[in-house]
Design a protein around this motif. Structure first.
Motif, PDB file in Angstrom:
ATOM      1  N   ASP A   1       0.812  -1.221   0.000  1.00 12.45           N
ATOM      2  CA  ASP A   1       0.000   0.000   0.000  1.00 12.45           C
ATOM      3  C   ASP A   1       0.846   1.272   0.000  1.00 12.45           C
ATOM      4  O   ASP A   1       2.016   1.260   0.347  1.00 12.45           O
ATOM      5  CB  ASP A   1      -0.897   0.017   1.253  1.00 12.45           C
ATOM      6  CG  ASP A   1      -2.173  -0.771   1.023  1.00 12.45           C
ATOM      7  OD1 ASP A   1      -2.435  -1.141  -0.151  1.00 12.45           O
ATOM      8  OD2 ASP A   1      -2.889  -1.031   2.012  1.00 12.45           O
TER       9      ASP A   1
ATOM     10  N   LYS B   1      -2.992   7.290   7.423  1.00 12.77           N
ATOM     11  CA  LYS B   1      -4.330   7.802   7.680  1.00 12.77           C
ATOM     12  C   LYS B   1      -5.202   6.717   8.324  1.00 12.77           C
ATOM     13  O   LYS B   1      -5.820   6.927   9.372  1.00 12.77           O
ATOM     14  CB  LYS B   1      -4.950   8.245   6.353  1.00 12.77           C
ATOM     15  CG  LYS B   1      -6.010   9.307   6.507  1.00 12.77           C
ATOM     16  CD  LYS B   1      -6.376   9.845   5.124  1.00 12.77           C
ATOM     17  CE  LYS B   1      -7.755  10.472   5.164  1.00 12.77           C
ATOM     18  NZ  LYS B   1      -8.225  10.743   3.790  1.00 12.77           N
ATOM     19  N   GLU B   2      -5.200   5.528   7.677  1.00 12.06           N
ATOM     20  CA  GLU B   2      -6.059   4.451   8.157  1.00 12.06           C
ATOM     21  C   GLU B   2      -5.690   4.021   9.577  1.00 12.06           C
ATOM     22  O   GLU B   2      -6.541   3.763  10.408  1.00 12.06           O
ATOM     23  CB  GLU B   2      -5.976   3.250   7.221  1.00 12.06           C
ATOM     24  CG  GLU B   2      -6.940   3.369   6.052  1.00 12.06           C
ATOM     25  CD  GLU B   2      -6.780   2.228   5.076  1.00 12.06           C
ATOM     26  OE1 GLU B   2      -6.034   1.265   5.380  1.00 12.06           O
ATOM     27  OE2 GLU B   2      -7.397   2.312   4.005  1.00 12.06           O
ATOM     28  N   LYS B   3      -4.407   3.920   9.822  1.00 15.33           N
ATOM     29  CA  LYS B   3      -3.960   3.431  11.137  1.00 15.33           C
ATOM     30  C   LYS B   3      -3.778   4.581  12.127  1.00 15.33           C
ATOM     31  O   LYS B   3      -3.242   4.385  13.221  1.00 15.33           O
ATOM     32  CB  LYS B   3      -2.644   2.657  10.995  1.00 15.33           C
ATOM     33  CG  LYS B   3      -2.679   1.549   9.960  1.00 15.33           C
ATOM     34  CD  LYS B   3      -3.023   0.216  10.579  1.00 15.33           C
ATOM     35  CE  LYS B   3      -3.199  -0.818   9.467  1.00 15.33           C
ATOM     36  NZ  LYS B   3      -3.748  -2.069   9.915  1.00 15.33           N
ATOM     37  N   LYS B   4      -4.124   5.773  11.684  1.00 11.11           N
ATOM     38  CA  LYS B   4      -4.003   6.963  12.527  1.00 11.11           C
ATOM     39  C   LYS B   4      -2.590   7.078  13.118  1.00 11.11           C
ATOM     40  O   LYS B   4      -2.400   7.178  14.335  1.00 11.11           O
ATOM     41  CB  LYS B   4      -5.038   6.921  13.655  1.00 11.11           C
ATOM     42  CG  LYS B   4      -6.478   6.879  13.148  1.00 11.11           C
ATOM     43  CD  LYS B   4      -7.457   7.159  14.276  1.00 11.11           C
ATOM     44  CE  LYS B   4      -8.867   7.342  13.757  1.00 11.11           C
ATOM     45  NZ  LYS B   4      -9.395   6.112  13.092  1.00 11.11           N
TER      46      LYS B   4
ATOM     47  N   LYS C   1      -1.850   6.426   2.826  1.00  6.68           N
ATOM     48  CA  LYS C   1      -3.085   5.703   3.089  1.00  6.68           C
ATOM     49  C   LYS C   1      -2.967   4.934   4.413  1.00  6.68           C
ATOM     50  O   LYS C   1      -3.868   4.956   5.251  1.00  6.68           O
ATOM     51  CB  LYS C   1      -3.331   4.738   1.931  1.00  6.68           C
ATOM     52  CG  LYS C   1      -4.652   3.998   2.014  1.00  6.68           C
ATOM     53  CD  LYS C   1      -4.795   3.017   0.834  1.00  6.68           C
ATOM     54  CE  LYS C   1      -5.827   1.958   1.178  1.00  6.68           C
ATOM     55  NZ  LYS C   1      -5.465   0.654   0.646  1.00  6.68           N
TER      56      LYS C   1
END
Lengths: 489, 485
Positions: free
Chosen positions: A413, A420-423, A417
């Motif tokens: 990935d 952001k997703e995993k903060k 991304k």
């Protein structure tokens, strides 16, 4: 790095023996079709499906030279700073074997297409120039398969007639390490030039190794033995070491070395005699009357020279000058054309120092572990570049970056991304950090007192607690600033 | 039905083109001739069923433009022919059927010719009498105990006996010109590289050259025009435009300078050969040509040079016949080496083995410089002799052979005297230049004798023109009573 001293000698009670090595590397030319026929050269096809009437030597069949293979040989010669011969001659090397359909191999004997050249090795004890004696074009033979049936030998002619470059070094190599470096450098140059893929598992690069020994300080060479057809660098190193020791043992016990051809037994780690000088084939070389002498125009060479890509040595110099890399770092990055390409792609938009560290550190480790070529890396240059930029901009810390990188390796990935997703974004808001620091100091007021009374070691404890509280996301620099400020009060 | 035995190739082509006769009629005529002539043993393979089918197919075509429209032709069994057995006169290829067509024969078929069969020859074209063929010797129609010469002996015999209106052979050291001389026919060895060697079973690659064998010079020009031409598949093929040899054929030779090399006046040359040569000189003089004495000083080294270069190349060229891929394989032998030895021992005849031995020897390390390399240098000197000569003369006239056809068995046990037969023809192959043999007279026994004309490379038109002019004046006649039928 500090220079080491060359120290590869076979040491016995009486003497130090120097090992003299010369290599004949057989490199398969990258070309669509064979040296003298239109058959495909693709690896791995079903047996005997890539065989023309010429390759199988039917009556009346004639060879016609593949122009592209000549180009490839000349390019390789130029890459080795070698003299290109405007006139060269194809000869027949005559011997009988079931996988040699014509009863002769077309090769170049007295007049090769490429003459003397050289390449430079970077050794821990400094750079070393190794002479190239010659490079010539020749046909490969077919393949005899002895282990499919107890009574029969099978012959696969797919390889019969494929173009090889035989690259002969001068006897300039002195240790297995130098041989390792030589083969890798040669392979690297050919990969830069796209003239040989250097894939040793598929047999597109193999070598005959000539070994002799002499007492340290002696000027004249000893009698040499040729170890035939060694197909990995590791085996070359092993074979040289064991052959050199065998020769030393013989000489020290007062015996003579017989000039002979030997084979390396990889299981027993020893060489054994294949045929003596007396048994050596008489190949009855003579110019192939089916082919005219090969004439090359200077113009042809000049045009190829103009189109030559930047080669490892030039690239290394440029990297050192332009990117302020050390010689060692530059070597790591230029050793393979695909690595250098990857590096240059990453640094288009990112910090050079970070890029260098990430590639030679974490990325190499992953590739090594997964046994992948860099061109198949799960982390694309573009994604690595984004990751580095996220570090540079302070969006994530180096520590978090390692976590992101791991996920990138697993998923392929894009890092933003993942962040952001995993903060995982770094906490860089001073107000938020102040809150965290205040809480840590408040919760550990006893330690704050100890600190203020001189136990400064506790500083690290506060950092760790604050980091923990932020979930590892606190901007380390900002955190430090705030913590120091607060502790001073 | 017309009697095509009296017709030349050119006449038959014209008859078919003008639809006066059909290809089928002509084909059937020659098939009948062949069937009646088994005694000569000039054919190894016939393919009459196919020939008839092809003739019928030809007759149904609208386009009769080809140079060899509808003409049936038999060819030397050294040319690979698709789906028709090709043996090179050897046991080792006894059952070999190529899946491909040689360039030269393909050129013939694309000019409208039809394959009639494959003609006997010395094994791998090694011989001067057709006696080394595994398929038995061929007989010269001139006399039942005479050899037809070789190696294109089957071709010469079939042509002289009217079993084919014309034919093609190969010439490595005289294999077209010597049999032509022995049978009273015309044979031309073109410049090396004029006809493609692709698909011709190789003997000595730097000397082998295919060429026409015909009843007269006009046919020779026509057939050469049809068979020659550049071929990318042969790296030694000359890249030049095809010439119209037959259209440009003329007998204007006035003012041409013809050289007479004194070195060809060998010791013990039969008187009749000498007088034949004189006759040739007179004819040329009378036609307005100028006769000049010339010297080719290295001539005496030609034969020894040839018998090093040709066997050397042959020893390597014949290595592919090893029983592994195609051709004969001995059933005897416990391992690969023994299989090789038995296959080649049983598959090759004595003359072929002799030359493989010689060739292997002269290429061996330690002997290469003394033999092969030296021979290549002498070869260069021989070529230089000719080059120098052709600065002053247009052509050279010599006898084709030092004798007329000899008796079957007469020289089989004396290879050297057999090799001497090629003494006048071999230098031409070493120099790579064209030469033609034309029938010029008979000896006292009535056996035909030939004269050879030589020119510089690519001067085929000139050599044909001079031969054409001489042919008119010589007016050679040979009537054979077809004793073999």
């Amino acid at each position: 790095m500090e220079k080491q001293k060359f120290d590869y000698f076979i040491k016995t009670e009486k003497n130090n023996w120097e090992v003299i090595i010369g290599l004949e590397v057989h490199a398969q030319v990258i070309s669509e079709s064979k040296l003298f026929s239109g058959s495909s050269t693709k690896f791995g096809a079903k047996p005997n499906t890539q065989v023309s009437l010429v390759d199988s030597a039917f009556p009346g069949m004639l060879p016609v030279i593949n122009q592209y293979c000549i180009e490839q040989a000349v390019k390789t010669g130029l890459g080795l700073n070698a003299k290109i011969n405007l006139l060269s001659i194809f000869d027949r090397k005559n011997y009988f074997y079931a996988d040699l359909p014509a009863g002769y191999q077309i090769s170049q004997y007295k007049n090769p297409i490429v003459g003397e050249g050289s390449l430079t090795l970077d050794m821990p004890y400094g750079s070393k120039k190794v002479g190239i004696e010659r490079l010539h074009l020749e046909q490969d033979a077919g393949k005899s398969i002895h282990d499919l049936s107890p009574d029969n030998t099978f012959v696969d002619l797919n390889r019969s007639g494929v173009a090889l470059m035989e690259i002969v070094s001068k006897p300039d190599l002195r240790s297995p390490d130098e041989v390792n470096a030589y083969v890798k450098k040669l392979r690297s140059i050919m990969r830069y030039l796209k003239t040989c893929d250097g894939n040793m598992q598929e047999g597109s690069l193999r070598a005959d190794v000539n070994v002799s020994v002499r007492k340290k300080g002696d000027k004249s060479f000893g009698t040499r033995c040729e170890i035939k057809n060694v197909n990995s660098i590791k085996f070359m190193e092993m074979a040289i070491d064991s052959e050199a020791k065998r020769q030393v043992e013989l000489l020290e016990s007062g015996k003579k070395i017989d000039q002979e051809t030997r084979l390396f037994d990889t299981k027993k780690n020893e060489t054994r005699s294949m045929r003596s000088k007396e048994e050596a084939h008489d190949y009855r070389y003579f110019p192939d009357p089916d082919l005219l002498p090969l004439k090359i125009e200077q113009n042809f060479i000049d045009n190829l020279k103009k189109k030559l890509p930047e080669l490892p040595d030039e690239k290394k110099d440029r990297f050192i000058k332009k990117f302020k890399l050390t010689s060692y770092e530059a070597n790591l990055l230029v050793s393979e054309v695909n690595i250098s390409k990857y590096f240059e792609e990453v640094i288009k938009n990112s910090d050079i120092k970070l890029a260098k560290n990430w590639i030679t550190g974490d990325l190499f480790a992953v590739l090594n572990e997964k046994n992948l070529d860099i061109k198949d890396s799960p982390v694309t240059p573009k994604n690595l570049s984004s990751l580095i930029n996220a570090i540079s901009s302070g969006e994530i810390s180096g520590k978090i970056a390692k976590k992101v990188f791991e996920i990138m390796v697993e998923t392929g990935d894009e890092p933003n991304k993942i962040i952001k997703e995993k903060k995982l974004k770094q906490q860089s808001d001073p107000k938020e950090l102040e809150k965290i620091v205040s809480k840590v100091l408040k919760d550990n007021s006893d330690k704050v007192l100890q600190y203020k009374s001189g136990k400064e070691k506790l500083y690290g404890f506060f950092v760790g607690e604050a980091m923990k509280l932020s979930g590892g996301k606190a901007n380390p620099k900002l955190l430090n600033d705030i913590l120091k400020e607060k502790l001073r009060k | 039905m017309s009697d095509f035995n009296k017709s030349s190739l050119s006449e038959i082509v014209n008859l078919i083109k003008s639809k006066k006769v059909s290809s089928l009629e002509v084909t059937n005529h020659f098939i009948k001739n062949v069937e009646k002539s088994k005694k000569l043993n000039s054919f190894i393979t016939t393919c009459f069923e196919e020939s008839v089918k092809n003739a019928k197919q030809f007759d149904s075509k609208k386009n009769f433009d080809g140079l060899l429209s509808g003409v049936p032709l038999a060819v030397k069994d050294l040319f690979c022919t698709k789906n028709v057995k090709t043996t090179a006169g050897s046991k080792i290829l006894e059952n070999f059927t190529p899946t491909y067509e040689s360039t030269v024969t393909r050129n013939l078929w694309s000019e409208g010719a039809i394959l009639l069969g494959k003609l006997n020859c010395d094994e791998f074209a090694m011989g001067s009498s057709n006696e080394t063929s595994y398929f038995g010797n061929t007989i010269n129609p001139v006399g039942k105990d005479l050899v037809p010469g070789g190696s294109s002996g089957g071709s010469a015999s079939a042509l002289a006996a009217n079993l084919t209106p014309a034919t093609i052979g190969t010439d490595t050291g005289g294999s077209i010109r010597q049999p032509a001389s022995f049978t009273g026919t015309v044979g031309l060895k073109p410049t090396y590289g004029l006809c493609s060697r692709w698909g011709i079973v190789a003997f000595a690659s730097s000397l082998d050259q295919a060429g026409p064998m015909t009843k007269n010079v006009e046919d020779c020009a026509l057939l050469l025009e049809a068979m020659s031409g550049h071929d990318e598949k042969d790296s030694t093929s000359i890249n030049k435009k095809n010439e119209k040899y037959s259209k440009n054929l003329n007998e204007k030779i006035k003012g041409l300078k013809i050289g007479i090399p004194k070195e060809y006046r060998i010791e013990n040359m039969p008187k009749e050969i000498d007088s034949l040569w004189k006759k040739g000189i007179d004819i040329l003089k009378n036609s307005g040509a100028k006769i000049v004495d010339v010297s080719l000083p290295h001539t005496k080294y030609a034969l020894p040079t040839y018998y090093i270069v040709a066997p050397a190349e042959a020893s390597s060229n014949l290595a592919r016949y090893d029983g592994v891929k195609y051709g004969y394989r001995s059933k005897k032998g416990k391992n690969l080496i023994e299989m090789y030895e038995n296959t080649r021992g049983e598959g090759f005849g004595d003359e072929v083995k002799r030359r493989i031995f010689i060739g292997t020897y002269v290429l061996s390390s330690g002997y290469y410089d003394a033999y092969y390399l030296k021979a290549q240098k002498v070869r260069r000197l021989i070529k230089n002799d000719f080059d120098k000569c052709f600065k002053n003369v247009d052509a050279i006239l010599t006898p084709s052979t030092p004798s007329s056809a000899f008796k079957i068995g007469e020289k089989t046990n004396d290879p050297i005297s057999m090799y001497l037969n090629d003494i006048f023809t071999v230098p031409v192959n070493l120099a790579g230049i064209p030469a033609i043999s034309i029938p010029a007279g008979q000896d006292e026994k009535g056996y035909p004798l030939g004269l050879q004309l030589i020119t510089k490379a690519l001067d085929e038109q000139k050599v044909l023109n001079i031969a054409f002019a001489m042919e008119k004046s010589i007016d050679f006649k040979q009537s054979l009573n077809r004793w073999w039928e």
